[in-house]
Design a protein around this motif. Structure first.
Motif: not given
Length: 322
Positions: A207-208, A191-196, A161-162, A174-175
């Protein structure tokens, strides 16, 4: 009964190692071998086992005595290793003993067992990790949880998480906001600004950041872009990408189905030039800017016709190889 102090805990830590357990088994093995040797004097035995001479001449009875002695030693070691009556070393949920140095789950984190204490009501395990330490307590009937298996992304890196991750090759970061388990499988919420993503498979994350897919001119290709393949002036829309980096395309004039798949090196965002396009632009250019050119419509028509005639003459020369 009070808490067992450090001096008493020392041998309880040792009891979880193989060294003391091996000593008792070694003594039992010596006892069994003595009983199978047959006729052997004490002197011969002492010299054989320990390199010490003995004046005793009795052949068999001494071996029985030594065998009994070894068994008593082994029994005594076992008794010393055992916890007092009513106490039990803590165990995992699968029945395995919790050993010093084992990992366990503590307040949702993976911790390392460093020490153990015992009292009349139960046990306490002293645990540690880089950023925290604590004590896990339980009764003698309680069981300890093993750490949950690590959740790994497509590259084998642990997901927590994170973390900032990328889903299914998409370029949007995404986070990770949650990790849930459905039986043996883990599901990721991010979650992210443009999608989830809700309930995504760990193997679909990385992670890359994905490397951009580039066209023949080095321009990144994105879903929804209008591109051209080779020298074909037909307009195409980028639909998606496959795992190997090829691009799925649809026709602008017929976007309801996949048209074909090509290597990105065959694509360009620039429309390929042609004689037809030059001739078309020659006709349109004067008509598009009559006010700027300060010309009336009749004059622009004559100029457009002249430019188109120049293009036809150039095409004829090119066709003739001039």
């Amino acid at each position: 009964m009070g808490v067992i102090e450090a001096s008493d805990r020392a041998w309880k830590g040792v009891q979880m190692t193989n060294e003391r357990h091996g000593t008792a088994e070694w003594l039992r093995g010596r006892s069994q071998r003595l009983r199978s040797l047959g006729e052997l004097s004490c002197k011969d035995f002492m010299a054989y086992e320990f390199g010490i001479s003995s004046p005793c001449k009795h052949p068999r009875s001494c071996l029985d005595c030594y065998a009994d002695m070894f068994e008593r030693i082994a029994d005594r070691i076992d008794a010393e290793r055992a916890l007092p009556e009513g106490m039990e070393w803590p165990r995992f949920e699968d029945g395995g003993l919790v050993r010093i140095g084992d990992e366990l789950e503590f307040e949702g984190k993976t911790m390392l067992v460093c020490d153990a204490t015992f009292c009349a009501d139960g046990w306490a395990l002293w645990c540690d990790r880089e950023d925290m330490s604590g004590r896990l307590c339980g009764s003698y009937t309680d069981r300890v949880k093993r750490p949950a298996p690590k959740v790994l992304d497509a590259d084998g890196a642990p997901i927590e998480v994170g973390d900032v991750v990328y889903y299914d090759g998409e370029p949007h970061p995404l986070t990770v906001v949650g990790i849930t388990r459905d039986g043996k499988d883990a599901l990721i919420d991010a979650n992210g600004e443009e999608s989830c993503v809700e309930g995504g498979r760990p193997q679909d994350f990385s992670h890359d950041a994905p490397k951009p897919v580039l066209d023949a001119d080095g321009v990144p290709i994105k879903v929804g872009d209008t591109v051209f393949c080779d020298d074909d002036p037909e307009q195409l829309i980028v639909d998606s990408f496959d795992d190997s980096g090829c691009v799925y395309l649809t026709l602008v004039k017929s976007p309801n189905g996949i048209f074909y798949t090509v290597e990105p090196s065959r694509l360009s965002h620039e429309r390929p030039d042609s004689w037809e396009r030059i001739e078309e632009d020659a006709k349109l250019a004067p008509r598009d800017y009559p006010e700027k050119c300060g010309m009336n419509p009749e004059k622009t028509e004559r100029i457009a016709s002249m430019m188109a005639d120049l293009v036809r003459r150039a095409k004829a020369l090119a066709k003739a190889g001039e």
